[in-house]
Write a protein that holds these residues in place. Structure first.
Motif, mmCIF file in Angstrom:
data_model
loop_
_atom_site.group_PDB
_atom_site.id
_atom_site.type_symbol
_atom_site.label_atom_id
_atom_site.label_comp_id
_atom_site.label_asym_id
_atom_site.label_seq_id
_atom_site.Cartn_x
_atom_site.Cartn_y
_atom_site.Cartn_z
ATOM 1 N N LYS A 177 -37.408 12.486 -31.799
ATOM 2 C CA LYS A 177 -37.224 11.070 -31.522
ATOM 3 C C LYS A 177 -38.611 10.434 -31.400
ATOM 4 C CE LYS A 177 -35.317 8.043 -28.064
ATOM 5 N NZ LYS A 177 -35.001 7.899 -26.670
ATOM 6 N N MET A 178 -38.734 9.180 -31.811
ATOM 7 C CA MET A 178 -39.991 8.450 -31.692
ATOM 8 C C MET A 178 -39.812 7.343 -30.663
ATOM 9 S SD MET A 178 -43.096 7.719 -32.392
ATOM 10 C CE MET A 178 -43.599 8.548 -33.867
ATOM 11 N N THR A 179 -40.698 7.294 -29.691
ATOM 12 C CA THR A 179 -40.665 6.266 -28.662
ATOM 13 C C THR A 179 -41.981 5.501 -28.730
ATOM 14 O OG1 THR A 179 -39.309 7.704 -27.266
ATOM 15 C CG2 THR A 179 -40.396 5.862 -26.184
ATOM 16 N N VAL A 180 -41.899 4.187 -28.603
ATOM 17 C CA VAL A 180 -43.099 3.358 -28.669
ATOM 18 C C VAL A 180 -43.307 2.655 -27.333
ATOM 19 C CG1 VAL A 180 -44.230 1.402 -29.799
ATOM 20 C CG2 VAL A 180 -42.836 2.987 -31.152
ATOM 21 N N ILE A 181 -44.444 2.937 -26.707
ATOM 22 C CA ILE A 181 -44.897 2.187 -25.538
ATOM 23 C C ILE A 181 -45.817 1.115 -26.100
ATOM 24 C CG2 ILE A 181 -46.294 2.245 -23.446
ATOM 25 C CD1 ILE A 181 -45.475 5.215 -23.145
ATOM 26 N N ASN A 182 -45.529 -0.143 -25.806
ATOM 27 C CA ASN A 182 -46.328 -1.227 -26.367
ATOM 28 C C ASN A 182 -47.208 -1.837 -25.284
ATOM 29 O OD1 ASN A 182 -47.381 -3.542 -27.567
ATOM 30 N ND2 ASN A 182 -45.555 -3.852 -28.804
ATOM 31 N N GLY A 183 -48.505 -1.603 -25.393
ATOM 32 C CA GLY A 183 -49.464 -2.097 -24.410
ATOM 33 C C GLY A 183 -49.535 -3.610 -24.315
ATOM 34 N N SER A 184 -49.031 -4.317 -25.321
ATOM 35 C CA SER A 184 -49.034 -5.783 -25.238
ATOM 36 C C SER A 184 -47.889 -6.293 -24.361
ATOM 37 C CB SER A 184 -48.968 -6.416 -26.632
ATOM 38 O OG SER A 184 -47.733 -6.153 -27.237
ATOM 39 N N GLU A 200 -42.161 -0.780 -15.727
ATOM 40 C CA GLU A 200 -41.038 -1.518 -16.310
ATOM 41 C C GLU A 200 -40.822 -1.119 -17.770
ATOM 42 O OE1 GLU A 200 -40.692 -5.850 -16.078
ATOM 43 O OE2 GLU A 200 -41.565 -5.698 -14.063
ATOM 44 N N GLU A 201 -41.925 -1.048 -18.523
ATOM 45 C CA GLU A 201 -41.851 -0.695 -19.948
ATOM 46 C C GLU A 201 -41.223 0.688 -20.119
ATOM 47 O OE1 GLU A 201 -43.171 -0.936 -24.226
ATOM 48 O OE2 GLU A 201 -42.610 -2.395 -22.697
ATOM 49 N N VAL A 202 -41.708 1.688 -19.386
ATOM 50 C CA VAL A 202 -41.180 3.044 -19.573
ATOM 51 C C VAL A 202 -39.776 3.193 -18.994
ATOM 52 C CG1 VAL A 202 -43.440 4.131 -19.845
ATOM 53 C CG2 VAL A 202 -42.407 4.010 -17.569
ATOM 54 N N SER A 203 -39.444 2.397 -17.983
ATOM 55 C CA SER A 203 -38.071 2.419 -17.462
ATOM 56 C C SER A 203 -37.107 1.939 -18.530
ATOM 57 C CB SER A 203 -37.946 1.538 -16.215
ATOM 58 O OG SER A 203 -38.633 2.124 -15.130
ATOM 59 N N GLN A 204 -37.471 0.872 -19.254
ATOM 60 C CA GLN A 204 -36.616 0.365 -20.325
ATOM 61 C C GLN A 204 -36.493 1.379 -21.458
ATOM 62 O OE1 GLN A 204 -38.155 -3.463 -21.484
ATOM 63 N NE2 GLN A 204 -37.686 -4.376 -19.497
ATOM 64 N N LEU A 205 -37.555 2.112 -21.717
ATOM 65 C CA LEU A 205 -37.542 3.079 -22.813
ATOM 66 C C LEU A 205 -36.794 4.361 -22.470
ATOM 67 C CD1 LEU A 205 -41.253 2.735 -23.987
ATOM 68 C CD2 LEU A 205 -39.217 1.895 -25.180
ATOM 69 N N PHE A 206 -37.014 4.880 -21.279
ATOM 70 C CA PHE A 206 -36.501 6.205 -20.928
ATOM 71 C C PHE A 206 -35.340 6.194 -19.941
ATOM 72 C CE2 PHE A 206 -41.076 7.077 -21.876
ATOM 73 C CZ PHE A 206 -40.873 7.795 -23.036
ATOM 74 N N ALA A 233 -41.076 3.947 -10.643
ATOM 75 C CA ALA A 233 -41.856 3.062 -9.774
ATOM 76 C C ALA A 233 -43.112 3.737 -9.228
ATOM 77 C CB ALA A 233 -40.990 2.562 -8.624
ATOM 78 N N THR A 234 -43.348 5.001 -9.640
ATOM 79 C CA THR A 234 -44.527 5.725 -9.164
ATOM 80 C C THR A 234 -45.047 6.630 -10.272
ATOM 81 O OG1 THR A 234 -43.259 7.628 -8.370
ATOM 82 C CG2 THR A 234 -43.618 5.818 -6.782
ATOM 83 N N TRP A 248 -48.332 5.064 -28.407
ATOM 84 C CA TRP A 248 -48.750 4.026 -27.473
ATOM 85 C C TRP A 248 -49.485 2.977 -28.285
ATOM 86 C CZ3 TRP A 248 -50.373 5.300 -21.860
ATOM 87 C CH2 TRP A 248 -50.581 4.113 -21.131
ATOM 88 N N LYS A 249 -48.761 1.919 -28.656
ATOM 89 C CA LYS A 249 -49.363 0.819 -29.423
ATOM 90 C C LYS A 249 -50.243 -0.025 -28.500
ATOM 91 C CE LYS A 249 -46.218 0.160 -33.242
ATOM 92 N NZ LYS A 249 -47.110 0.801 -34.165
ATOM 93 N N ASN A 250 -51.286 -0.604 -29.073
ATOM 94 C CA ASN A 250 -52.234 -1.410 -28.291
ATOM 95 C C ASN A 250 -52.801 -0.607 -27.119
ATOM 96 O OD1 ASN A 250 -51.830 -3.939 -29.825
ATOM 97 N ND2 ASN A 250 -49.772 -3.803 -28.973
ATOM 98 N N SER A 251 -53.057 0.668 -27.372
ATOM 99 C CA SER A 251 -53.542 1.552 -26.303
ATOM 100 C C SER A 251 -54.932 1.137 -25.812
ATOM 101 C CB SER A 251 -53.539 3.010 -26.762
ATOM 102 O OG SER A 251 -54.409 3.196 -27.859
ATOM 103 N N GLN A 252 -55.729 0.535 -26.671
ATOM 104 C CA GLN A 252 -57.061 0.090 -26.227
ATOM 105 C C GLN A 252 -56.924 -1.019 -25.190
ATOM 106 O OE1 GLN A 252 -59.941 1.639 -26.781
ATOM 107 N NE2 GLN A 252 -60.844 0.191 -25.338
ATOM 108 N N LYS A 253 -55.964 -1.913 -25.383
ATOM 109 C CA LYS A 253 -55.700 -2.963 -24.385
ATOM 110 C C LYS A 253 -55.277 -2.308 -23.061
ATOM 111 C CE LYS A 253 -52.553 -6.801 -23.316
ATOM 112 N NZ LYS A 253 -52.147 -6.283 -22.011
ATOM 113 N N SER A 254 -54.407 -1.306 -23.147
ATOM 114 C CA SER A 254 -53.957 -0.610 -21.934
ATOM 115 C C SER A 254 -55.108 0.138 -21.270
ATOM 116 C CB SER A 254 -52.830 0.368 -22.270
ATOM 117 O OG SER A 254 -51.689 -0.320 -22.706
ATOM 118 N N ARG A 255 -55.993 0.716 -22.083
ATOM 119 C CA ARG A 255 -57.156 1.422 -21.534
ATOM 120 C C ARG A 255 -57.979 0.464 -20.673
ATOM 121 N NH1 ARG A 255 -59.793 6.025 -22.745
ATOM 122 N NH2 ARG A 255 -58.621 6.344 -24.663
#
Length: 130
Positions: A12-19, A29-35, A44-45, A62-69
């Protein structure tokens, strides 16, 4: 007889979007919606995120990972630790103070680096930074 197993090997492919977020609560919130979309609780931790990764078998991009970094970098991590120290119990203030000191001295990890290390520690996950 030959078995076609190519479909069985596709993860399975999952995308975390840093934007979609700019702080740790937004990441949760992002990973709760995904997983956790079919569950009654949300991540929450950091420990909670690590826990759900045990039940995940996926490639994560992890899209936009540089923004997240940058977003989950030094400043936010420093604030994250300072808030826990200010709250005190149930947190191990001595341990968190050491993590904060290490961060300030350039030896500690940012939240982004902690999350990356966490995901990479799970053999069932392949992480791609985009």
């Amino acid at each position: 007889m030959e078995l076609n197993t190519s479909n069985n090997n596709k993860k399975k492919m999952t995308v975390i979007n840093g934007s979609h977020f700019s702080n740790i609560d937004g990441f949760y919130e992002e990973v709760s919606q995904l997983f956790m979309k079919d569950e009654d609780w949300n991540v929450a931790t950091l420990d909670g995120f690590d826990d759900i990764l045990y039940g995940v078998d996926t490639d994560i991009t992890w899209k936009n990972s540089q923004k997240s970094r940058e977003d989950l970098g030094f400043d936010l991590t420093k604030e994250f630790y300072e808030n826990k120290i200010r709250m005190g119990k149930p947190y191990n203030v001595k341990l968190i103070q050491q993590k904060l000191d290490d961060l300030i001295e350039g030896k500690g990890q940012t939240l982004f680096e902690i999350l990356i290390e966490m995901m990479e520690s799970h053999k069932n996950i392949r992480l791609i930074l985009d």
